[in-house]
Design a protein around this motif. Structure first.
Motif, PDB file in Angstrom:
ATOM      1  N   VAL A 215     -13.712   1.033 -22.596  1.00  0.00           N
ATOM      2  CA  VAL A 215     -12.807   1.385 -21.481  1.00  0.00           C
ATOM      3  C   VAL A 215     -11.353   1.103 -21.872  1.00  0.00           C
TER       4      VAL A 215
ATOM      5  N   ILE B 164      -7.513   1.287 -19.835  1.00  0.00           N
ATOM      6  CA  ILE B 164      -6.730   1.594 -18.636  1.00  0.00           C
ATOM      7  C   ILE B 164      -5.277   1.759 -19.058  1.00  0.00           C
TER       8      ILE B 164
ATOM      9  N   TRP C  99     -10.783   9.278 -15.925  1.00  0.00           N
ATOM     10  CA  TRP C  99     -10.578   9.309 -14.472  1.00  0.00           C
ATOM     11  C   TRP C  99      -9.108   9.026 -14.259  1.00  0.00           C
TER      12      TRP C  99
ATOM     13  N   VAL D 107      -5.514   9.214 -11.587  1.00  0.00           N
ATOM     14  CA  VAL D 107      -4.963   9.324 -10.230  1.00  0.00           C
ATOM     15  C   VAL D 107      -3.440   9.350 -10.318  1.00  0.00           C
TER      16      VAL D 107
ATOM     17  N   LEU E 244      -0.008   8.154  -8.729  1.00  0.00           N
ATOM     18  CA  LEU E 244       0.498   7.100  -7.846  1.00  0.00           C
ATOM     19  C   LEU E 244       1.921   7.379  -7.383  1.00  0.00           C
TER      20      LEU E 244
ATOM     21  N   GLY F 126      -1.029  15.443  -5.992  1.00  0.00           N
ATOM     22  CA  GLY F 126       0.055  14.617  -5.452  1.00  0.00           C
ATOM     23  C   GLY F 126      -0.434  13.193  -5.257  1.00  0.00           C
TER      24      GLY F 126
ATOM     25  N   GLY G   5      -2.074   9.937  -4.681  1.00  0.00           N
ATOM     26  CA  GLY G   5      -3.426   9.505  -4.342  1.00  0.00           C
ATOM     27  C   GLY G   5      -4.523  10.435  -4.818  1.00  0.00           C
ATOM     28  N   ASP G   6      -4.142  11.644  -5.225  1.00  0.00           N
ATOM     29  CA  ASP G   6      -5.168  12.579  -5.706  1.00  0.00           C
ATOM     30  C   ASP G   6      -5.725  12.106  -7.036  1.00  0.00           C
ATOM     31  N   PHE G   7      -7.034  12.176  -7.171  1.00  0.00           N
ATOM     32  CA  PHE G   7      -7.651  11.800  -8.446  1.00  0.00           C
ATOM     33  C   PHE G   7      -8.605  12.885  -8.900  1.00  0.00           C
TER      34      PHE G   7
ATOM     35  N   ASN H 178     -11.771  13.495 -12.125  1.00  0.00           N
ATOM     36  CA  ASN H 178     -12.568  12.947 -13.217  1.00  0.00           C
ATOM     37  C   ASN H 178     -12.730  14.050 -14.267  1.00  0.00           C
TER      38      ASN H 178
ATOM     39  N   LEU I 219      -2.298   6.648 -13.180  1.00  0.00           N
ATOM     40  CA  LEU I 219      -3.158   5.586 -13.682  1.00  0.00           C
ATOM     41  C   LEU I 219      -4.405   6.265 -14.234  1.00  0.00           C
TER      42      LEU I 219
ATOM     43  N   VAL J  37      -8.088   5.914 -16.423  1.00  0.00           N
ATOM     44  CA  VAL J  37      -9.158   5.068 -16.963  1.00  0.00           C
ATOM     45  C   VAL J  37      -9.988   5.943 -17.893  1.00  0.00           C
TER      46      VAL J  37
ATOM     47  N   TYR K 266     -13.150   6.217 -20.392  1.00  0.00           N
ATOM     48  CA  TYR K 266     -14.388   5.458 -20.510  1.00  0.00           C
ATOM     49  C   TYR K 266     -15.469   6.295 -21.205  1.00  0.00           C
ATOM     50  N   SER K 267     -16.330   5.571 -21.887  1.00  0.00           N
ATOM     51  CA  SER K 267     -17.460   6.206 -22.573  1.00  0.00           C
ATOM     52  C   SER K 267     -18.612   6.315 -21.599  1.00  0.00           C
ATOM     53  N   LYS K 268     -19.389   7.347 -21.755  1.00  0.00           N
ATOM     54  CA  LYS K 268     -20.467   7.579 -20.794  1.00  0.00           C
ATOM     55  C   LYS K 268     -21.722   6.780 -21.146  1.00  0.00           C
TER      56      LYS K 268
END
Lengths: 108, 108
Positions: free
Chosen positions: A26, A28, A51, A53, A55, A73, A75-77, A79, A100, A102, A104-106
């Motif tokens: 992971v 960030i 993932w 988003v 801010l 805009g 808050g929209d995120f 994946n 922001l 993140v 990550y590996s599945k």
């Protein structure tokens, strides 16, 4: 840095990224864009899922095979699965866009 | 849900959490608190590390062994190592406190 809105320069020529956490599976990042777009014909194609988003600010992300970009805009995120090709079409020229992310590996 | 500020109820009796991503090594949650504190003498002690940021509201987190809580507001983040005992002393009664938390394993 211990606040996501700190250390935002007035102008950002290149996208700016700060890694806040990093392990083998992971990562960030706080990313700052300003009137930024991926270079023409450039596509992100990542080994990890992302993932992400917004801010602050606004952006348009185009996914390969889609006709219209995803408009995002505050808050929209979204994946983004590993290897899903995408590019940043636009971020607002009105000020910094703060993301922001993140990664990550599945499987792990 | 595709926006972190959507689906916030007017009042939240218990802390509300929505899992946005989950794999064996990472879990992303949107958490909503409202005038919330951990039960007296309750301490979180988690198997995973937790990186957490406040996206709305205010909170005070007390870490075991510390005299004073960490006061957090918009954009403030903290990385809580696995097994570091902590509790939520307070979140603002003025409205919902919205957290984004990333739980992650260190070794994987």
């Amino acid at each position: 840095m211990n606040n996501l809105f700190d250390d935002i320069p007035d102008t950002v020529l290149e996208e700016l990224s700060d890694t806040l956490v990093e392990t083998p599976s992971v990562r960030i990042e706080r990313i700052v864009s300003f009137n930024h777009a991926s270079s023409e014909d450039f596509w992100y194609e990542q080994e990890q899922n992302e993932w992400v988003v917004i801010l602050q600010g606004r952006a348009k992300i185009l996914f390969a095979g889609e006709k219209f970009p995803l408009e995002m805009g505050l808050g929209d995120f979204v994946n983004i699965p590993a290897h899903q090709r995408h590019r940043v079409e636009w971020t607002t020229p009105d000020g910094p866009t703060i993301w922001l992310a993140v990664f990550y590996s599945k499987r792990k």
